[in-house]
Design a protein around this motif. Structure first.
Motif, PDB file in Angstrom:
ATOM      1  N   MET A   1      51.146  25.294 -45.246  1.00 41.24           N
ATOM      2  CA  MET A   1      52.408  26.018 -45.389  1.00 41.24           C
ATOM      3  C   MET A   1      52.145  27.518 -45.282  1.00 41.24           C
ATOM      4  N   TYR A   2      53.077  28.210 -44.625  1.00 42.61           N
ATOM      5  CA  TYR A   2      53.031  29.675 -44.608  1.00 42.61           C
ATOM      6  C   TYR A   2      54.204  30.155 -45.452  1.00 42.61           C
ATOM      7  N   GLU A   3      53.888  30.691 -46.626  1.00 41.64           N
ATOM      8  CA  GLU A   3      54.957  31.201 -47.484  1.00 41.64           C
ATOM      9  C   GLU A   3      55.143  32.686 -47.231  1.00 41.64           C
ATOM     10  N   ASN A   4      56.361  33.057 -46.944  1.00 50.30           N
ATOM     11  CA  ASN A   4      56.673  34.452 -46.667  1.00 50.30           C
ATOM     12  C   ASN A   4      57.587  34.949 -47.788  1.00 50.30           C
ATOM     13  N   TRP A   5      56.998  35.751 -48.683  1.00 54.94           N
ATOM     14  CA  TRP A   5      57.723  36.184 -49.885  1.00 54.94           C
ATOM     15  C   TRP A   5      58.379  37.542 -49.644  1.00 54.94           C
ATOM     16  N   THR A   6      59.685  37.575 -49.927  1.00 53.16           N
ATOM     17  CA  THR A   6      60.427  38.799 -49.663  1.00 53.16           C
ATOM     18  C   THR A   6      61.393  39.057 -50.821  1.00 53.16           C
ATOM     19  N   ASP A   7      62.499  39.764 -50.569  1.00 54.55           N
ATOM     20  CA  ASP A   7      63.401  40.053 -51.688  1.00 54.55           C
ATOM     21  C   ASP A   7      64.743  39.337 -51.581  1.00 54.55           C
ATOM     22  N   VAL A   8      64.810  38.323 -50.721  1.00 56.28           N
ATOM     23  CA  VAL A   8      66.014  37.484 -50.669  1.00 56.28           C
ATOM     24  C   VAL A   8      65.582  36.019 -50.723  1.00 56.28           C
ATOM     25  N   SER A   9      66.499  35.180 -51.198  1.00 52.67           N
ATOM     26  CA  SER A   9      66.130  33.765 -51.356  1.00 52.67           C
ATOM     27  C   SER A   9      66.346  32.983 -50.067  1.00 52.67           C
ATOM     28  N   GLY A  10      65.797  33.500 -48.986  1.00 49.13           N
ATOM     29  CA  GLY A  10      65.863  32.793 -47.711  1.00 49.13           C
ATOM     30  C   GLY A  10      66.915  33.363 -46.784  1.00 49.13           C
ATOM     31  N   PHE A  11      67.104  32.653 -45.692  1.00 53.54           N
ATOM     32  CA  PHE A  11      68.127  33.050 -44.719  1.00 53.54           C
ATOM     33  C   PHE A  11      69.488  32.673 -45.259  1.00 53.54           C
ATOM     34  N   LEU A  12      70.421  33.543 -45.048  1.00 54.64           N
ATOM     35  CA  LEU A  12      71.771  33.239 -45.494  1.00 54.64           C
ATOM     36  C   LEU A  12      72.578  32.756 -44.294  1.00 54.64           C
ATOM     37  N   ILE A  13      73.592  31.961 -44.579  1.00 51.20           N
ATOM     38  CA  ILE A  13      74.393  31.422 -43.474  1.00 51.20           C
ATOM     39  C   ILE A  13      75.072  32.549 -42.698  1.00 51.20           C
ATOM     40  N   ALA A  14      75.453  33.593 -43.405  1.00 54.28           N
ATOM     41  CA  ALA A  14      76.091  34.721 -42.710  1.00 54.28           C
ATOM     42  C   ALA A  14      75.665  36.013 -43.381  1.00 54.28           C
ATOM     43  N   ASP A  15      75.931  37.110 -42.714  1.00 52.57           N
ATOM     44  CA  ASP A  15      75.537  38.431 -43.203  1.00 52.57           C
ATOM     45  C   ASP A  15      76.259  38.757 -44.524  1.00 52.57           C
ATOM     46  N   PRO A  16      75.493  39.048 -45.592  1.00 51.53           N
ATOM     47  CA  PRO A  16      76.143  39.314 -46.883  1.00 51.53           C
ATOM     48  C   PRO A  16      76.974  40.608 -46.893  1.00 51.53           C
ATOM     49  N   ARG A  17      76.789  41.429 -45.862  1.00 48.76           N
ATOM     50  CA  ARG A  17      77.642  42.626 -45.788  1.00 48.76           C
ATOM     51  C   ARG A  17      79.056  42.240 -45.328  1.00 48.76           C
ATOM     52  N   ILE A  18      79.162  41.059 -44.753  1.00 50.41           N
ATOM     53  CA  ILE A  18      80.490  40.608 -44.298  1.00 50.41           C
ATOM     54  C   ILE A  18      81.048  39.541 -45.247  1.00 50.41           C
ATOM     55  N   ILE A  19      80.186  38.589 -45.619  1.00 51.56           N
ATOM     56  CA  ILE A  19      80.622  37.488 -46.495  1.00 51.56           C
ATOM     57  C   ILE A  19      80.029  37.710 -47.878  1.00 51.56           C
ATOM     58  N   LYS A  20      80.871  37.677 -48.887  1.00 53.89           N
ATOM     59  CA  LYS A  20      80.373  37.884 -50.246  1.00 53.89           C
ATOM     60  C   LYS A  20      79.607  36.631 -50.703  1.00 53.89           C
TER      61      LYS A  20
ATOM     62  N   THR B   1      60.381  36.871 -54.184  1.00 55.48           N
ATOM     63  CA  THR B   1      59.445  37.283 -55.234  1.00 55.48           C
ATOM     64  C   THR B   1      60.173  37.538 -56.559  1.00 55.48           C
ATOM     65  N   ASN B   2      61.408  38.015 -56.471  1.00 55.10           N
ATOM     66  CA  ASN B   2      62.152  38.332 -57.690  1.00 55.10           C
ATOM     67  C   ASN B   2      62.864  37.118 -58.273  1.00 55.10           C
ATOM     68  N   SER B   3      62.785  36.010 -57.577  1.00 52.97           N
ATOM     69  CA  SER B   3      63.440  34.795 -58.052  1.00 52.97           C
ATOM     70  C   SER B   3      62.631  33.600 -57.565  1.00 52.97           C
ATOM     71  N   PRO B   4      61.381  33.486 -58.091  1.00 57.96           N
ATOM     72  CA  PRO B   4      60.437  32.520 -57.527  1.00 57.96           C
ATOM     73  C   PRO B   4      60.845  31.063 -57.715  1.00 57.96           C
ATOM     74  N   GLU B   5      61.806  30.819 -58.617  1.00 53.47           N
ATOM     75  CA  GLU B   5      62.231  29.423 -58.816  1.00 53.47           C
ATOM     76  C   GLU B   5      63.135  28.937 -57.685  1.00 53.47           C
ATOM     77  N   ASP B   6      63.723  29.860 -56.924  1.00 56.39           N
ATOM     78  CA  ASP B   6      64.557  29.443 -55.778  1.00 56.39           C
ATOM     79  C   ASP B   6      63.675  28.826 -54.695  1.00 56.39           C
ATOM     80  N   LYS B   7      64.188  27.799 -54.068  1.00 56.25           N
ATOM     81  CA  LYS B   7      63.396  27.087 -53.045  1.00 56.25           C
ATOM     82  C   LYS B   7      63.301  27.862 -51.739  1.00 56.25           C
ATOM     83  N   GLY B   8      64.262  28.732 -51.488  1.00 54.77           N
ATOM     84  CA  GLY B   8      64.246  29.525 -50.267  1.00 54.77           C
ATOM     85  C   GLY B   8      64.609  28.705 -49.036  1.00 54.77           C
ATOM     86  N   THR B   9      64.255  29.239 -47.878  1.00 56.10           N
ATOM     87  CA  THR B   9      64.552  28.541 -46.623  1.00 56.10           C
ATOM     88  C   THR B   9      63.264  28.008 -46.013  1.00 56.10           C
TER      89      THR B   9
END
Ligand code: ASP
Length: 443
Positions: free
Chosen positions: A205-224, A268-276
């Motif tokens: 597995m290649y884990e890529n740790w960032t500051d969001v819990s994975g890919f979102l279905i749509a841009d959060p600047r448009i969809i809350k 990284t800030n929410s390691p319990e989330d499964k992510g994408t």
């Protein structure tokens, strides 16, 4: 089980963030190979160390008159690392390293070298913190004479080296040229290093740790608060990233794609989330019919109309040659019986517009040429669309209800995506309408 874990700049921006990363790594034995970025922003107004290094190097390159500013900037960079060293009580001292960096900057050794020091120094701190071996990426990641990544040489040397190393830190973002000079990937390139390392060690597995819990279905600047994507295929990801969804560097999928190594985007800030989870293929049914929506504004379209164009052999080729000659890349090309429309990036096209028009007139003598600007393209992507009837029907009725006029429709034969062209000012409304019909109504 062997995992490669890559941490982005915001995950390593301070001693506090380093502690979170340390906890994540120590939690699983399998997290044996670590690829760090340079320290990123601690707050939204902060500056990334990579950007500080670029500007510091610029000051050095201009010369003596900016000596004071140069020294100040270098100290500010040093302060970022010292904060981490003190916050973690590390035993490293960077005096020698900064002496070398200073000398090399003054020798104007190169912008790539300058930028790479961000990851290099962070790698030293990370290795010290974890008690892992430090491997300088310049010794194991290679570029060829032309500056292209040399996958074969890298894989051979890197896998041999890591074969004999139980646990190691390999800084992201850079490698070396055949003459030994340091070269970096494009911005965000630590993602690529992580992928290269995952391939070399045949990671599970290649884990890529960032500051969001994975890919979102749509841009959060448009969809809350949009929902996150649980599983996405490489092909879907490619479509979405191309259309503007950014979490992972686009080139990061290539090294692992053919190796069957999944990439897991984690927070990284929410390691319990499964992510994408990004995979080559999956039989898991997606939660919604669509996997994601992405889009970009500011396209122009050129419609060429000519009676009987359809029967004129080579017509499209001639039109496309005009764009080729003017070095303009084409985004989409929907066509009708006697028309073809070419979508291009507006900023690329604007300055060459008259040359292109003249070229088309000369080549194919059209009956009519029409230009439109301020258009947006939206990609609705999803492997689930193939097995579902009525997807496009739902998209277009949702758009009609939202009063959005559709300017263009393009569905690839893979049925993996539908591209829709709308006016720039309808862009957000259109994304909302599509999200609403496929996600909100299904919850
Ligand atoms: N530090 C580099 C950048 O800011 C590379 C990376 O973070 O991946 O682009």
């Amino acid at each position: 089980m062997k995992k490669v874990v890559k941490f982005g700049g915001s995950s390593l921006a301070s001693a506090e963030q380093f502690k979170k990363v340390g906890r994540i790594i120590r939690k699983e034995e399998s997290r044996r190979y670590v690829v760090p970025s340079a320290p990123g922003k601690r707050t939204s107004k902060d500056t990334k160390v990579t950007d500080m290094l670029y500007s510091c190097y610029n000051l050095a390159a201009i010369g003596d008159e900016y000596e004071e500013e140069f020294e100040e900037q270098l100290s500010a960079i040093r302060a970022r690392y010292d904060e981490i060293i003190h916050g973690l009580n590390l035993s490293v001292c960077l005096d020698e390293e900064f002496k070398i960096i200073r000398t090399n900057f003054c020798k104007k050794i190169g912008r790539d070298y300058a930028a790479s020091r961000g990851e290099y120094l962070n790698g030293i701190l990370m290795a010290n913190y974890l008690g892992y071996e430090f491997i300088d990426a310049a010794e194991v990641i290679f570029f060829d004479e032309e500056g292209n990544f040399d996958g074969e040489k890298t894989n051979e040397i890197l896998s041999a080296r890591l074969d004999e190393t139980e646990r190691a830190v390999i800084p992201g973002f850079y490698g070396s040229m055949p003459d030994g000079r340091v070269k970096t990937f494009s911005r965000g390139g630590s993602d690529i290093t992580g992928s290269i390392v995952a391939k070399a060690v045949k990671a599970d597995m290649y884990e890529n740790w960032t500051d969001v819990s994975g890919f979102l279905i749509a841009d959060p600047r448009i969809i809350k608060n949009p929902k996150a994507i649980d599983v996405i295929t490489y092909r879907e990801l490619r479509e979405l990233s191309y259309m503007g969804a950014t979490v992972l560097h686009e080139d990061a999928i290539f090294p692992v794609r053919r190796e069957g190594i999944p990439i897991n985007i984690r927070n990284t800030n929410s390691p319990e989330d499964k992510g994408t989870l990004i995979v080559e293929g999956t039989c898991r049914k997606p939660r919604f019919v669509i996997t994601g929506i992405a889009g970009k504004k500011d396209f122009a379209s050129i419609t060429v109309e000519k009676a009987m164009m359809n029967s004129e052999v080579g017509f499209c080729k001639k039109v496309l040659e005009v764009f080729d000659e003017n070095d303009i890349s084409i985004e989409h090309m929907p066509s009708g019986i006697d028309t073809m429309t070419i979508f291009v990036h507006q900023d690329e096209f604007e300055e060459k517009e008259q040359k292109v028009i003249a070229g088309i007139h000369r080549r194919v003598e059209p009956d009519f040429l029409d230009l439109e600007s301020d258009l947006a393209l939206i990609a609705v992507v999803g492997r689930g669309m193939r097995a579902t009837r009525g997807t496009s029907g739902r998209i277009f009725s949702a758009l009609a209800h939202a009063n959005v006029n559709v300017k263009m429709i393009d569905q690839g034969s893979s049925e993996l995506n539908i591209i829709i062209g709308v006016r720039n000012h309808d862009f957000e409304t259109a994304v909302e309408a599509i999200y609403d019909i496929f996600v909100n109504t299904m919850l």
